[in-house]
Write a protein that holds these residues in place. Sequence first.
Motif, mmCIF file in Angstrom:
data_model
loop_
_atom_site.group_PDB
_atom_site.id
_atom_site.type_symbol
_atom_site.label_atom_id
_atom_site.label_comp_id
_atom_site.label_asym_id
_atom_site.label_seq_id
_atom_site.Cartn_x
_atom_site.Cartn_y
_atom_site.Cartn_z
ATOM 1 N N ASP A 151 -9.262 45.396 86.661
ATOM 2 C CA ASP A 151 -9.395 45.249 88.233
ATOM 3 C C ASP A 151 -8.092 45.026 89.140
ATOM 4 O OD1 ASP A 151 -11.827 45.745 87.791
ATOM 5 O OD2 ASP A 151 -12.769 43.664 87.769
ATOM 6 N N LEU A 154 -6.078 48.266 89.176
ATOM 7 C CA LEU A 154 -6.880 49.535 90.057
ATOM 8 C C LEU A 154 -6.614 48.979 91.360
ATOM 9 C CD1 LEU A 154 -10.006 50.301 87.649
ATOM 10 C CD2 LEU A 154 -7.870 51.662 88.105
ATOM 11 N N ASP A 155 -6.791 47.729 91.803
ATOM 12 C CA ASP A 155 -6.710 47.209 93.012
ATOM 13 C C ASP A 155 -5.355 47.871 93.541
ATOM 14 O OD1 ASP A 155 -9.166 46.259 93.126
ATOM 15 O OD2 ASP A 155 -8.507 44.140 92.754
ATOM 16 N N PHE A 158 -5.368 51.982 94.153
ATOM 17 C CA PHE A 158 -6.409 52.748 95.066
ATOM 18 C C PHE A 158 -6.596 51.803 96.254
ATOM 19 C CE2 PHE A 158 -7.795 54.014 90.903
ATOM 20 C CZ PHE A 158 -7.620 55.397 91.091
ATOM 21 N N THR A 162 -11.361 54.230 99.051
ATOM 22 C CA THR A 162 -11.134 55.253 97.931
ATOM 23 C C THR A 162 -12.598 55.770 97.544
ATOM 24 O OG1 THR A 162 -8.800 54.668 97.308
ATOM 25 C CG2 THR A 162 -10.230 55.997 95.774
ATOM 26 N N ARG A 166 -13.599 58.131 91.845
ATOM 27 C CA ARG A 166 -12.393 58.390 91.298
ATOM 28 C C ARG A 166 -11.901 57.112 90.871
ATOM 29 N NH1 ARG A 166 -8.256 62.408 90.727
ATOM 30 N NH2 ARG A 166 -6.246 61.405 90.766
ATOM 31 N N ARG A 167 -12.049 55.902 91.133
ATOM 32 C CA ARG A 167 -11.832 54.786 90.822
ATOM 33 C C ARG A 167 -12.532 54.508 89.539
ATOM 34 N NH1 ARG A 167 -10.191 48.915 92.978
ATOM 35 N NH2 ARG A 167 -10.800 47.509 91.173
ATOM 36 N N ALA A 170 -10.723 56.375 86.737
ATOM 37 C CA ALA A 170 -9.649 55.890 86.433
ATOM 38 C C ALA A 170 -9.796 54.646 85.284
ATOM 39 C CB ALA A 170 -8.941 55.380 87.539
ATOM 40 N N ARG A 171 -10.876 53.951 85.848
ATOM 41 C CA ARG A 171 -11.355 52.596 84.943
ATOM 42 C C ARG A 171 -11.655 53.031 83.596
ATOM 43 N NH1 ARG A 171 -12.020 49.876 81.552
ATOM 44 N NH2 ARG A 171 -12.682 47.765 81.673
ATOM 45 N N ASP A 241 -2.514 56.053 94.597
ATOM 46 C CA ASP A 241 -3.322 57.463 94.297
ATOM 47 C C ASP A 241 -3.829 57.951 95.534
ATOM 48 O OD1 ASP A 241 -5.699 59.132 93.740
ATOM 49 O OD2 ASP A 241 -5.327 58.494 91.563
#
Length: 265
Positions: A151, A154-155, A158, A162, A166-167, A170-171, A241
């Motif tokens: 997390d 990813l924070d 993005f 977003t 998409r997120r 990626a996860r 991204d």
Amino acid sequence: MAAIVAGGIRIAYRREGSGAPLVLLHGALEDSRIWNDEFDRLSPHVEVIAWDAPGCGGSDDVPAGWTDRDWADAAASFLTALGLTSPCVAGFSMGSVLALLLARDHPDAVGSLVLVGAYAGWGGSLDADALAQRLEAARFTVEHPVGEWADGFLDSVFAPGTDPSRRARARALLDDWRPATTTALLDVMSQDLRPALPSIRTPTLIVRGAQDERSPREAALALVDALPDARLVEIPNAGHDCTGPELDAVLIAAARGDREGSSGD
């Protein structure tokens, strides 16, 4: 996915569309599946080719002792094996570093560059404290389960707002990432490529999201200043991204050789 052997290792890739070729080099902690939406949007306009970098997705692991020269040679061999002559190469984050290495060592293999969320290596774009923090965070991903760091990572990639899908993609890709690949990449990513930049005369677009928390704006400006033929394109309301319609337009124009067709500073 199809696959070829380049530099002595199997490299998986995806290729769709027709017209001017556009080669996509994904970032760290992902593989070519991150470009699924881009294939749908871009392939009606250009030929899109995306590899799984060595150590990623369906490609072989990174051989022991690989150096920055080996990464560049593998990318050049990949282009040659697919019969691509001086295509536009677009690299995101880690892919931007690999694209610079390719242009440094094999200048005739690349027609133009689009560097998204770019670095002149972490050592060439981050100050000493930020570099130490980046290396510590990378080592943490190697030593700890994905759930402990996903997390937060990813924070940083993005921007708020977003597209959640998409997120989510990626996860999902984080679960397939190989920690050994991070270890193999650390020496390459931590380099300072600034001394090589004046010799890279490939026409280049530096693209960054205006809310990018991972690659500083100063780093993008420094790349523009150091590369002999470079311009900056900044996408508002986007993070590290910065995929979407604005980036699509930049990529299509660059693949077709129309640098003036994309807005920028």
